[in-house]
Write a protein that holds these residues in place. Structure first.
Motif, PDB file in Angstrom:
ATOM      1  N   LEU A  11       1.522   9.507  34.869  1.00 26.43           N
ATOM      2  CA  LEU A  11       1.533  10.848  35.437  1.00 26.43           C
ATOM      3  C   LEU A  11       2.938  11.414  35.619  1.00 26.43           C
ATOM      4  O   LEU A  11       3.146  12.620  35.474  1.00 26.43           O
ATOM      5  CB  LEU A  11       0.791  10.848  36.778  1.00 26.43           C
ATOM      6  CG  LEU A  11      -0.722  10.653  36.701  1.00 26.43           C
ATOM      7  CD1 LEU A  11      -1.331  10.692  38.101  1.00 26.43           C
ATOM      8  CD2 LEU A  11      -1.358  11.720  35.821  1.00 26.43           C
ATOM      9  N   SER A  12       3.906  10.567  35.949  1.00 29.08           N
ATOM     10  CA  SER A  12       5.259  11.078  36.196  1.00 29.08           C
ATOM     11  C   SER A  12       5.855  11.752  34.962  1.00 29.08           C
ATOM     12  O   SER A  12       6.312  12.907  35.039  1.00 29.08           O
ATOM     13  CB  SER A  12       6.167   9.949  36.691  1.00 29.08           C
ATOM     14  OG  SER A  12       5.720   9.472  37.941  1.00 29.08           O
TER      15      SER A  12
ATOM     16  N   LEU B   8       3.943  15.022  34.296  1.00 29.10           N
ATOM     17  CA  LEU B   8       4.250  16.099  35.235  1.00 29.10           C
ATOM     18  C   LEU B   8       5.580  16.752  34.893  1.00 29.10           C
ATOM     19  O   LEU B   8       5.712  17.984  34.941  1.00 29.10           O
ATOM     20  CB  LEU B   8       4.284  15.546  36.665  1.00 29.10           C
ATOM     21  CG  LEU B   8       4.668  16.545  37.767  1.00 29.10           C
ATOM     22  CD1 LEU B   8       3.684  17.701  37.807  1.00 29.10           C
ATOM     23  CD2 LEU B   8       4.740  15.854  39.123  1.00 29.10           C
TER      24      LEU B   8
ATOM     25  N   LEU C  91      -3.744   5.821  32.939  1.00 24.25           N
ATOM     26  CA  LEU C  91      -3.361   7.209  33.186  1.00 24.25           C
ATOM     27  C   LEU C  91      -2.536   7.398  34.456  1.00 24.25           C
ATOM     28  O   LEU C  91      -1.528   8.125  34.428  1.00 24.25           O
ATOM     29  CB  LEU C  91      -4.606   8.100  33.210  1.00 24.25           C
ATOM     30  CG  LEU C  91      -4.351   9.595  33.448  1.00 24.25           C
ATOM     31  CD1 LEU C  91      -3.427  10.158  32.365  1.00 24.25           C
ATOM     32  CD2 LEU C  91      -5.673  10.363  33.471  1.00 24.25           C
ATOM     33  N   PRO C  92      -2.914   6.784  35.613  1.00 23.15           N
ATOM     34  CA  PRO C  92      -2.075   6.998  36.814  1.00 23.15           C
ATOM     35  C   PRO C  92      -0.630   6.567  36.627  1.00 23.15           C
ATOM     36  O   PRO C  92       0.265   7.127  37.266  1.00 23.15           O
ATOM     37  CB  PRO C  92      -2.790   6.138  37.873  1.00 23.15           C
ATOM     38  CG  PRO C  92      -4.207   6.082  37.425  1.00 23.15           C
ATOM     39  CD  PRO C  92      -4.144   6.030  35.924  1.00 23.15           C
TER      40      PRO C  92
ATOM     41  N   THR D 191       1.536  10.823  25.373  1.00 21.25           N
ATOM     42  CA  THR D 191       0.599   9.934  26.049  1.00 21.25           C
ATOM     43  C   THR D 191       0.294   8.709  25.205  1.00 21.25           C
ATOM     44  O   THR D 191       0.118   7.607  25.730  1.00 21.25           O
ATOM     45  CB  THR D 191      -0.711  10.685  26.362  1.00 21.25           C
ATOM     46  OG1 THR D 191      -0.408  11.905  27.038  1.00 21.25           O
ATOM     47  CG2 THR D 191      -1.618   9.847  27.233  1.00 21.25           C
TER      48      THR D 191
END
Length: 298
Positions: free
Chosen positions: A214-215, A218, A210-211, A178
């Motif tokens: 996400l890929s 995940l 953050l959005p 991240t």
């Protein structure tokens, strides 16, 4: 002329629905990915409904029937019975429950911690980045299984301690991943626009950056689920995880090794069950990685 809109049209735009449809087509075009999704879904259903599906649900706990011990695979016992007469298939189904619970708890703890720390390090930078990443590097310098063994051996071996031991080190990879994603997004125009509009650091990190991360996250969660299950099975195999009579898959493999090769089914079927579950998560994760076209650190 008026155009009627359905509730779905008001919630999801046509462009978004088209994007979802194209993504589904790309995912469905990969047979191995669909197979992985099918494996994981079937095993999850078997685990949830184990008390109903298992032919002998009482065999998942304290149960002995020495007259039925060491029975080979048959119609009444498809996976045979163990040294005390318990049905191996029933115990495998309940073992799936414990394995999936382990993955959910470990990733449910490790992922949020790692993501929050990684966002803070990548966006804020400076001394915050230095402190967080030096602590992360310290944990990463230690072999994961060795650190989990050290923590698990310091307490009474239980499933809960195994969860804590694995979760205590799993956040590190998400912090580093991240942090790299947030650092690359920090200079993007949408982030600068949010900052110029007066948005605070928390809004920028969690609502803007953050959005867009996400890929990859995940994909890594899906791939890591299998590794967490394998790590938990390893701890159980050496006696530091699930304890008898609870049906941990690693514990069952360890308990059946002393009966090899004669009563091979006691150990082989739980081992194959671990293999199939981990393989399913790996194939699903590879499919998602190809779908989102991202690279994540293993």
């Amino acid at each position: 002329m008026s155009t009627e809109t359905t509730p779905l049209d008001r919630i999801v735009s046509p462009a978004r629905r088209e994007l979802w449809y194209r993504s589904y087509r790309r995912f469905a075009a990969q047979p191995m990915s669909l197979l992985g999704l099918g494996i994981v879904s079937i095993i999850a259903l078997l685990a949830v409904f184990a008390p109903i599906i298992a032919p002998y649900p009482q065999h998942a706990g304290v149960f002995t029937d020495f007259q039925s011990a060491y029975q080979p695979p048959s119609v009444s016992h498809p996976f045979g019975t163990d040294s005390v007469g318990r049905d191996v298939l029933s115990r495998v189904l309940f073992g799936y429950r414990l394995s999936l619970m382990l993955a959910v708890v470990v990733l449910g703890i490790g992922v949020p911690i790692g993501v929050v720390l990684g966002l803070a390090a990548g966006y804020l930078g400076g001394w915050v980045d230095t402190v967080i990443m030096r602590v992360t590097d310290t944990f990463l310098a230690l072999p994961p299984l060795v650190l989990a063994l050290a923590i698990a051996s310091a307490f009474e071996p239980t499933l809960e301690i195994a969860m804590f031991a694995i979760a205590s080190l799993w956040w590190t990879w998400y912090a580093r991943l991240t942090r790299g994603l947030a650092t690359s997004q920090r200079s993007e125009e949408y982030v600068q626009a949010a900052e110029l509009s007066g948005a605070g650091p928390l809004h920028v990190m969690f609502r803007e950056i953050l959005p867009n991360c996400l890929s990859p996250l995940l994909v890594k969660v899906t791939l890591d689920a299998g590794i967490v299950i394998l790590t938990g099975a390893s701890l159980s195999f050496i006696g530091l995880g699930v304890q008898p009579p609870r049906p941990g898959l690693g514990t069952m493999v360890a308990g059946g090794t002393e009966y090899l090769p004669g009563q091979w089914w006691i150990s082989i079927f739980p081992g194959l069950s671990i293999f199939v579950l981990v393989l399913g998560f790996n194939m699903l994760g590879d499919g998602l990685r190809d779908l989102f076209d991202v690279e994540v650190e293993q």
